[in-house]
Scaffold this active site. Structure first.
Site, PDB file in Angstrom:
ATOM      1  N   ASP A  69       0.994  -1.110   0.085  1.00 44.00           N
ATOM      2  CA  ASP A  69      -0.137   0.446   0.183  1.00 44.00           C
ATOM      3  C   ASP A  69       0.667   1.533  -0.131  1.00 44.00           C
ATOM      4  O   ASP A  69       0.490   2.077   0.832  1.00 44.00           O
ATOM      5  CB  ASP A  69      -1.150  -0.390   1.237  1.00 44.00           C
ATOM      6  CG  ASP A  69      -0.365  -0.198   2.365  1.00 44.00           C
ATOM      7  OD1 ASP A  69       1.100  -0.083   2.239  1.00 44.00           O
ATOM      8  OD2 ASP A  69      -1.192  -0.019   3.442  1.00 44.00           O
ATOM      9  N   CYS A  87      -4.820   4.692   2.820  1.00 45.61           N
ATOM     10  CA  CYS A  87      -6.033   4.692   2.732  1.00 45.61           C
ATOM     11  C   CYS A  87      -6.458   5.546   4.127  1.00 45.61           C
ATOM     12  O   CYS A  87      -7.852   5.240   4.407  1.00 45.61           O
ATOM     13  CB  CYS A  87      -6.194   2.990   3.078  1.00 45.61           C
ATOM     14  SG  CYS A  87      -7.511   2.369   3.730  1.00 45.61           S
TER      15      CYS A  87
END
Length: 273
Positions: free
Chosen positions: A131, A190
């Site tokens: 990520d 995120c």
């Protein structure tokens, strides 16, 4: 027994075996294959789940994080009882419950230039389920140097993307698509921007599909294409990607000959001399 498959395996993988394009030979190939999944979170969860279910015989899982309650909205191989446990331990337990044919190798580490080459060594395919940009470039460069195919996936809010970097003569790599990472903070993560919980599931499932196809040598992969989905509108687009003849890592005359040639802490570029 077909190619050494016992009766339990013939039963477990029967829906693969009756497929003309898989069959007992293909299932035996999956059982003999090895895949490293880097990241056991939102993307890694469906990848691990479906590769294990498919019978990929050796599954490496690399992650240095622990399970948090906020993960459970999308990281479906972890549960309430796994909170504060290492993700690799939770993932390994999930795989053991799902398919005893799969040998799991856990790597509770954060990948870096000092560890990445040893980490990817010996695997048939590497799945980038990370990520952050530093990890993506590091995985890309290491696998380009080691000649290992990579399945790339990324998500952002309601959107996701997948590509496959096969390492063929005309296959682009992640650096052909994005030569350098964006400036720090340009794209929120995120935890800041949020993500619809099912979107990593959509993208990770496509990554698992691409990986299985590579292991079976079947069909057309996403090599040379970036597959993009916008779940808010359910629009799907396939964007062509060309290999960069001057790519610093995958061209015929690369500037990157070692992961130590790159400053991954910044924009993942080669330091100016």
């Amino acid at each position: 027994m077909a190619l050494g498959l016992d009766q339990t395996q013939l039963d477990r993988y029967s829906r693969h075996i009756i497929l003309d394009d898989v069959g007992p030979d293909g299932q035996a190939a999956l059982l003999d294959a090895s895949v490293l999944v880097v990241g056991a979170g939102g993307l890694g969860s469906p990848v691990i789940q479906y590769l294990a279910a498919a019978g990929v015989g050796r599954l490496g899982i690399a992650d240095d994080d622990v399970v948090e309650r906020s993960n459970l909205q999308r990281q479906v191989i972890h549960g309430e009882r796994d909170i504060d446990r290492p993700k690799v331990a939770s993932a390994a337990e999930f795989v053991a419950d799902l398919n005893p044919d799969v040998d799991v190798e856990t790597h509770e580490i954060r990948i870096g230039p000092e560890t990445v080459m040893d980490l990817v060594d010996g695997y048939d395919v590497v799945v980038d389920a990370t990520d952050n940009f530093q990890a993506r470039y590091l995985i890309n460069d290491a696998c380009a140097l080691a000649d290992i195919p990579v399945s790339h996936g990324a998500v952002y809010r309601f959107e996701g993307q997948v590509s496959t970097f096969e390492r063929g003569p005309d296959s682009p790599c992640y650096r052909c698509l994005f030569p350098e990472a964006p400036p720090e903070g340009a794209i929120p993560d995120c935890a800041t921007a949020g993500v619809l919980g099912v979107v990593p599931g959509m993208i990770g499932t496509v990554q698992a599909t691409e990986t299985i196809k590579l292991l079976l040598d079947h069909g057309d992969s996403l090599s040379g294409r970036l597959w993009c989905v916008d779940a808010s509108r359910m629009d799907v687009e396939s964007v062509p990607i060309r290999a960069n003849p001057n790519c610093p890592v995958c061209s015929e005359n690369p500037d990157i000959e070692s992961v130590h040639d790159v400053t991954y802490a910044d924009r993942c570029g080669i330091p100016a001399e």
